[in-house]
Enzyme design. Structure first.
Site, PDB file in Angstrom:
ATOM      1  N   GLY A   1      -5.868  -1.115   8.250  1.00 61.02           N
ATOM      2  CA  GLY A   1      -7.319  -1.138   8.356  1.00 61.02           C
ATOM      3  C   GLY A   1      -7.914  -0.246   9.424  1.00 61.02           C
TER       4      GLY A   1
ATOM      5  N   ASN B   1      -9.110   2.684   8.901  1.00 64.74           N
ATOM      6  CA  ASN B   1     -10.339   3.246   8.321  1.00 64.74           C
ATOM      7  C   ASN B   1     -11.471   2.213   8.326  1.00 64.74           C
ATOM      8  OD1 ASN B   1     -10.120   6.134   7.207  1.00 64.74           O
ATOM      9  ND2 ASN B   1      -8.160   5.217   6.660  1.00 64.74           N
TER      10      ASN B   1
ATOM     11  N   ARG C   1      -1.875  -9.883 -14.806  1.00 67.56           N
ATOM     12  CA  ARG C   1      -2.690  -8.828 -14.197  1.00 67.56           C
ATOM     13  C   ARG C   1      -4.154  -8.951 -14.622  1.00 67.56           C
ATOM     14  NH1 ARG C   1      -1.024  -6.020  -9.786  1.00 67.56           N
ATOM     15  NH2 ARG C   1      -2.545  -4.387  -9.483  1.00 67.56           N
TER      16      ARG C   1
ATOM     17  N   HIS D   1      -8.651   9.480   0.490  1.00 67.42           N
ATOM     18  CA  HIS D   1      -7.284   9.862   0.132  1.00 67.42           C
ATOM     19  C   HIS D   1      -6.756  10.827   1.202  1.00 67.42           C
ATOM     20  CE1 HIS D   1      -3.800  10.538  -2.360  1.00 67.42           C
ATOM     21  NE2 HIS D   1      -3.899  11.823  -2.077  1.00 67.42           N
TER      22      HIS D   1
ATOM     23  N   ASP E   1      -7.455   9.641  -8.381  1.00 64.83           N
ATOM     24  CA  ASP E   1      -7.910  10.679  -7.437  1.00 64.83           C
ATOM     25  C   ASP E   1      -8.598  11.859  -8.144  1.00 64.83           C
ATOM     26  OD1 ASP E   1      -6.689   9.142  -5.406  1.00 64.83           O
ATOM     27  OD2 ASP E   1      -4.780  10.164  -5.703  1.00 64.83           O
TER      28      ASP E   1
ATOM     29  N   GLN F   1      -8.086  13.145  12.875  1.00 64.25           N
ATOM     30  CA  GLN F   1      -8.924  14.359  12.794  1.00 64.25           C
ATOM     31  C   GLN F   1      -9.760  14.418  11.523  1.00 64.25           C
ATOM     32  OE1 GLN F   1      -6.643  17.924  13.533  1.00 64.25           O
ATOM     33  NE2 GLN F   1      -5.843  17.163  15.468  1.00 64.25           N
TER      34      GLN F   1
ATOM     35  N   GLU G   1      -9.697  11.539   8.366  1.00 67.60           N
ATOM     36  CA  GLU G   1     -10.133  10.313   7.679  1.00 67.60           C
ATOM     37  C   GLU G   1     -11.203   9.539   8.441  1.00 67.60           C
ATOM     38  OE1 GLU G   1      -7.072   7.825   5.939  1.00 67.60           O
ATOM     39  OE2 GLU G   1      -5.623   9.432   6.127  1.00 67.60           O
TER      40      GLU G   1
HETATM   41  C1  GAR Z   1      -4.939   5.835   4.839  1.00 67.48           C
HETATM   42  O1  GAR Z   1      -4.224   6.948   5.284  1.00 67.48           O
HETATM   43  C2  GAR Z   1      -5.599   6.131   3.501  1.00 67.48           C
HETATM   44  O2  GAR Z   1      -6.041   7.443   3.387  1.00 67.48           O
HETATM   45  C3  GAR Z   1      -4.465   5.851   2.562  1.00 67.48           C
HETATM   46  O3  GAR Z   1      -3.861   4.686   3.083  1.00 67.48           O
HETATM   47  C4  GAR Z   1      -4.011   4.675   4.515  1.00 67.48           C
HETATM   48  C5  GAR Z   1      -4.576   3.339   4.934  1.00 67.48           C
HETATM   49  O4  GAR Z   1      -4.613   3.212   6.325  1.00 67.48           O
HETATM   50  N1  GAR Z   1      -4.929   5.688   1.225  1.00 67.48           N
HETATM   51  C6  GAR Z   1      -4.260   6.142   0.155  1.00 67.48           C
HETATM   52  O5  GAR Z   1      -3.175   6.670   0.211  1.00 67.48           O
HETATM   53  C7  GAR Z   1      -4.975   5.952  -1.196  1.00 67.48           C
HETATM   54  N2  GAR Z   1      -4.329   6.694  -2.226  1.00 67.48           N
HETATM   55  P1  GAR Z   1      -5.567   2.148   7.048  1.00 67.48           P
HETATM   56  O6  GAR Z   1      -5.272   0.786   6.422  1.00 67.48           O
HETATM   57  O7  GAR Z   1      -5.130   2.187   8.487  1.00 67.48           O
HETATM   58  O8  GAR Z   1      -6.999   2.559   6.874  1.00 67.48           O
END
Ligand code: GAR
Length: 207
Positions: A12, A14, A66, A110, A151, A179, A181
């Site tokens: 988490g 992001n 599902r 992504h 994507d 840098q 995300e």
């Molecule tokens: C991040 O790097 C995000 O871009 C990636 O998962 C990570 C989650 O990190 N997402 C993908 O690969 C989607 N295809 P976080 O839980 O620390 O935000």
């Protein structure tokens, strides 16, 4: 106020960038109305709790099929009445009904410069492993709207990051997060909250 629901599966960071952005005014006109995780142990849920944000877990493990899981997930999302869904490291295939209902109202971060290193099987650390295996010198991250493909939706923002000598997948992943995300995801939300993103076909226009 743009009501956003953030969907997570793991650490988490992001989500944290979004929380911080709302707090420090980098993201304006936005309220985080809830966090949904498919994983009960996701540290992201703790971040939500610590910040007084309602959170819930909808796990496929709790349902027989599902289809039932997909229904419950959509119910949970609808219950938050979001204007925008933010997939912030949500590593579950999005139910088709949800894609339809939230067309141009669901975004994903992504960890590559789409169309490189994306699509089926490219998620999390695997993306960075593939980039290093290919020997590319520039990587990055992309925020895009979610459509039926993996994507493939309209791209909103991208940011490039340089690969450095001796990078491991973990080191590169961290640099891409720091840098790219954690900057472009809050920025994209702010642009949407202020009505500055238009979708035209498979592209976006930022006003
Ligand atoms: C991040 O790097 C995000 O871009 C990636 O998962 C990570 C989650 O990190 N997402 C993908 O690969 C989607 N295809 P976080 O839980 O620390 O935000």
């Amino acid at each position: 106020m743009l009501r956003i629901a953030v969907m997570v599966s793991g650490g988490g960071t992001n989500l944290q960038a979004i929380i911080d952005g709302v707090k420090d005014g980098t993201i304006t006109n936005t309220e985080i109305v809830g966090v949904i995780s498919n994983n009960r142990n996701a540290y992201a849920l703790k971040r939500a709790e610590e910040n007084g944000i309602p959170s819930l877990c909808v796990s496929p493990k709790d349902y027989e099929t599902r289809e039932i899981f997909n229904e419950k997930l959509l119910e949970a999302v609808d219950g938050l009445q979001p204007d925008l869904i933010v997939l912030a490291g949500f590593l579950v295939v999005i139910p088709p009904a949800m894609i339809q209902r939230y067309r141009n109202r669901m975004i994903n971060i992504h960890p590559s410069l789409i169309p490189s290193f994306c699509g089926k099987g490219y998620y999390g650390l695997k993306v960075h492993e593939a980039a290093l295996a290919r020997g590319v010198k520039v990587v990055g991250a992309t925020v895009h709207f979610v459509d039926e493909g993996t994507d493939t939706g309209p791209i909103i923002l991208q940011k490039a990051v340089e690969v450095e000598q001796g990078d491991t997948p973990e080191v590169l992943q961290r640099r891409v997060m720091e840098q790219a995300e954690w900057k472009i995801l809050p920025r994209a939300i702010d642009l949407i909250a202020n009505g500055r993103v238009r979708v035209e076909g498979n592209k976006t226009v930022i006003d």
